[in-house]
Design a protein around this motif. Sequence first.
Motif, PDB file in Angstrom:
ATOM      1  N   TYR A 290       0.937  -1.115  -0.120  1.00 18.56           N
ATOM      2  CA  TYR A 290       0.045   0.066  -0.302  1.00 18.56           C
ATOM      3  C   TYR A 290       1.106   1.456   0.012  1.00 18.56           C
ATOM      4  N   HIS A 291       1.761   1.281   1.092  1.00 21.44           N
ATOM      5  CA  HIS A 291       3.032   2.339   1.385  1.00 21.44           C
ATOM      6  C   HIS A 291       3.640   3.097  -0.846  1.00 21.44           C
ATOM      7  N   ARG A 292       4.305   1.530  -0.725  1.00 22.71           N
ATOM      8  CA  ARG A 292       5.274   1.563  -2.246  1.00 22.71           C
ATOM      9  C   ARG A 292       4.557   2.330  -3.284  1.00 22.71           C
ATOM     10  N   ILE A 293       2.625   2.223  -3.028  1.00 25.68           N
ATOM     11  CA  ILE A 293       2.135   2.992  -4.275  1.00 25.68           C
ATOM     12  C   ILE A 293       2.479   4.385  -4.633  1.00 25.68           C
ATOM     13  N   PRO A 294       2.825   5.387  -3.418  1.00 24.64           N
ATOM     14  CA  PRO A 294       3.004   6.789  -3.901  1.00 24.64           C
ATOM     15  C   PRO A 294       3.930   7.204  -4.942  1.00 24.64           C
ATOM     16  N   PHE A 295       5.344   6.270  -4.448  1.00 21.26           N
ATOM     17  CA  PHE A 295       6.703   6.342  -4.290  1.00 21.26           C
ATOM     18  C   PHE A 295       6.980   5.857  -6.285  1.00 21.26           C
ATOM     19  N   LEU A 296       5.966   4.998  -6.320  1.00 22.98           N
ATOM     20  CA  LEU A 296       5.906   4.255  -7.788  1.00 22.98           C
ATOM     21  C   LEU A 296       5.447   6.171  -9.119  1.00 22.98           C
ATOM     22  N   GLN A 297       4.796   7.116  -8.235  1.00 16.93           N
ATOM     23  CA  GLN A 297       4.431   8.619  -8.771  1.00 16.93           C
ATOM     24  C   GLN A 297       5.112   8.302 -10.173  1.00 16.93           C
ATOM     25  N   PRO A 298       4.641   7.862 -11.587  1.00 19.54           N
ATOM     26  CA  PRO A 298       5.522   8.622 -13.106  1.00 19.54           C
ATOM     27  C   PRO A 298       5.382  10.004 -13.592  1.00 19.54           C
ATOM     28  N   GLY A 299       6.132  10.909 -14.074  1.00 19.49           N
ATOM     29  CA  GLY A 299       6.793  12.074 -14.435  1.00 19.49           C
ATOM     30  C   GLY A 299       7.490  12.231 -13.285  1.00 19.49           C
ATOM     31  N   SER A 300       8.488  13.762 -14.272  1.00 23.78           N
ATOM     32  CA  SER A 300       9.278  14.130 -13.206  1.00 23.78           C
ATOM     33  C   SER A 300       8.388  15.612 -12.346  1.00 23.78           C
ATOM     34  N   ASN A 301       9.412  16.141 -11.494  1.00 22.29           N
ATOM     35  CA  ASN A 301       9.245  16.915  -9.984  1.00 22.29           C
ATOM     36  C   ASN A 301       8.061  16.393  -9.596  1.00 22.29           C
ATOM     37  N   VAL A 302       7.846  15.196  -8.808  1.00 22.73           N
ATOM     38  CA  VAL A 302       6.773  14.853  -8.052  1.00 22.73           C
ATOM     39  C   VAL A 302       7.493  15.314  -6.937  1.00 22.73           C
ATOM     40  N   PRO A 303       6.422  16.724  -6.002  1.00 26.08           N
ATOM     41  CA  PRO A 303       6.859  16.903  -4.631  1.00 26.08           C
ATOM     42  C   PRO A 303       7.087  15.983  -3.676  1.00 26.08           C
ATOM     43  N   PHE A 304       8.011  16.114  -2.837  1.00 21.78           N
ATOM     44  CA  PHE A 304       8.042  14.871  -1.523  1.00 21.78           C
ATOM     45  C   PHE A 304       9.314  16.130  -0.746  1.00 21.78           C
ATOM     46  N   GLY A 305       8.226  15.770   0.460  1.00 25.27           N
ATOM     47  CA  GLY A 305       8.893  15.965   1.647  1.00 25.27           C
ATOM     48  C   GLY A 305       8.816  14.987   2.801  1.00 25.27           C
ATOM     49  N   SER A 306       9.648  15.258   4.330  1.00 24.64           N
ATOM     50  CA  SER A 306       9.268  13.760   4.924  1.00 24.64           C
ATOM     51  C   SER A 306      10.583  14.506   6.066  1.00 24.64           C
ATOM     52  N   GLY A 307       9.656  13.968   7.333  1.00 32.29           N
ATOM     53  CA  GLY A 307       9.934  14.292   8.331  1.00 32.29           C
ATOM     54  C   GLY A 307      10.448  13.549   9.736  1.00 32.29           C
ATOM     55  N   TYR A 308      11.774  13.369  10.519  1.00 30.70           N
ATOM     56  CA  TYR A 308      12.427  11.972  11.295  1.00 30.70           C
ATOM     57  C   TYR A 308      12.717  12.362  12.225  1.00 30.70           C
ATOM     58  N   ALA A 309      11.246  11.822  13.644  1.00 30.03           N
ATOM     59  CA  ALA A 309      11.623  12.309  15.103  1.00 30.03           C
ATOM     60  C   ALA A 309      11.530  10.950  15.773  1.00 30.03           C
ATOM     61  N   GLY A 310      12.554  10.794  17.036  1.00 30.52           N
ATOM     62  CA  GLY A 310      12.065   9.899  17.807  1.00 30.52           C
ATOM     63  C   GLY A 310      11.413   8.940  17.507  1.00 30.52           C
ATOM     64  N   LYS A 311      12.526   8.301  16.127  1.00 33.86           N
ATOM     65  CA  LYS A 311      11.431   7.557  15.048  1.00 33.86           C
ATOM     66  C   LYS A 311      10.684   6.870  14.194  1.00 33.86           C
ATOM     67  N   ASN A 312      10.296   7.727  14.651  1.00 34.56           N
ATOM     68  CA  ASN A 312       9.552   8.472  13.684  1.00 34.56           C
ATOM     69  C   ASN A 312       9.200   9.288  12.437  1.00 34.56           C
ATOM     70  N   LEU A 313       9.050   8.255  10.854  1.00 35.22           N
ATOM     71  CA  LEU A 313       9.538   8.897  10.307  1.00 35.22           C
ATOM     72  C   LEU A 313       7.924   9.278   9.379  1.00 35.22           C
ATOM     73  N   SER A 314       7.780  10.560   8.468  1.00 35.27           N
ATOM     74  CA  SER A 314       6.643  10.785   7.828  1.00 35.27           C
ATOM     75  C   SER A 314       7.320  11.314   6.506  1.00 35.27           C
ATOM     76  N   ILE A 315       6.462  11.167   5.189  1.00 40.75           N
ATOM     77  CA  ILE A 315       6.521  10.882   3.860  1.00 40.75           C
ATOM     78  C   ILE A 315       5.375  12.016   3.374  1.00 40.75           C
ATOM     79  N   LYS A 316       5.581  12.508   2.649  1.00 35.23           N
ATOM     80  CA  LYS A 316       4.742  13.940   2.198  1.00 35.23           C
ATOM     81  C   LYS A 316       5.195  13.753   0.359  1.00 35.23           C
ATOM     82  N   PHE A 317       4.236  12.345  -0.366  1.00 34.09           N
ATOM     83  CA  PHE A 317       4.209  12.966  -1.457  1.00 34.09           C
ATOM     84  C   PHE A 317       2.571  14.087  -1.989  1.00 34.09           C
ATOM     85  N   GLY A 318       3.721  15.196  -2.982  1.00 32.86           N
ATOM     86  CA  GLY A 318       2.547  15.534  -3.745  1.00 32.86           C
ATOM     87  C   GLY A 318       2.540  15.010  -5.381  1.00 32.86           C
TER      88      GLY A 318
END
Length: 364
Positions: free
Chosen positions: A210-238
Amino acid sequence: MTAARPVDSSIQAYHRSFGPKAAILVSSPTLTWEVWPGEGSHVTSATMLINGDAVQATYDEASRRLTYRPDRPLFAGDYRVQCKVVVDDRLTVTKDWTFQVSTKATPILAEANPQQIQALNLANGYRENLGLPPMTIEPHLDAAALAHANYLAINHRTGHYEKEGEPGFVGITPEDRLEAFGYCGGSWECVTYNSGGVSESVRDLYNAPYHRIPFLQPGSNVPFGSGYAGKNLSIKFGDNSTIDSEVSPGNQQTGIPTSWDGNETPNPLRMHPEAASVVGYPIVFGFFSPDNPTVNLVSATLTQNGRTVDCYVNSPDNDDHLQAAVIVIPKRPLTPDTTYHAHVEIKANHKTIARDWTFTTGAK
């Protein structure tokens, strides 16, 4: 999504996301309205007013968005946005909304920290193996992802939601937090807790279908953001609005893991109660389109030397967490150093889309 029609119904226009439309924590937001003409038509003019004053907004046909980025931070207070797009010089479509800049808003977002850069590079490494262009850091996504990771760490929580009143609270839902940091548009959020650090966290997210799906978005310039704190990783895909299908493992990709431990919430094996605790490495097919249609599965198979490999198949037909993707999970771990042939065929937007490809597993 709504459509606008004049008397001449041959001209159509559609619009969807817009904003920000809430109290925001950054005084340099990107104001955007997703709007596009029907097939064969074109946007011939587009304007945006802020508190009654015209601003230099631009319309981009590729992203299908009217966008304005202020050249200086906005003062705290209330703002009204009025947009107008004209299609083929005849059809007029309008959008009107308000937002507030908080007195606590920061004028400049922080530059990406080393862990955010590491997460981007790791995610782009997976995309490179699939032949996909790299994603790009989006500061508003970085800020929203880091704020959520900090919230999870402070409150010893995990998941996608926040509780109002708790320390570090920004917004209840992922969409609320993106709005708070001045970002508007399609997005995906992935969250994981892993004591091994950023590298292991990104790996675990990518391996989980399920979580792999947004990694596969086609095209260039897919927006990406992330944050890591206390062993928690949050990733935001545009969302970059490119229309195409993508698969993982990729065509002729080698070194693919042979097994997967089912570590994902929700677990895609939940509708297969007879499944073992360790199964074969999941295969993911994703169809990406701004319209986000529900795909209909026609067929999905995995073979090795012409012999059918027994698999569980998840699609929108049997999995309420899928809309435009198909997941094929071998019932048993795959054989090391072996080439497999995958086939997925779906129907979307009244068209049949089929992919046939091979991949090879790595050593045990």
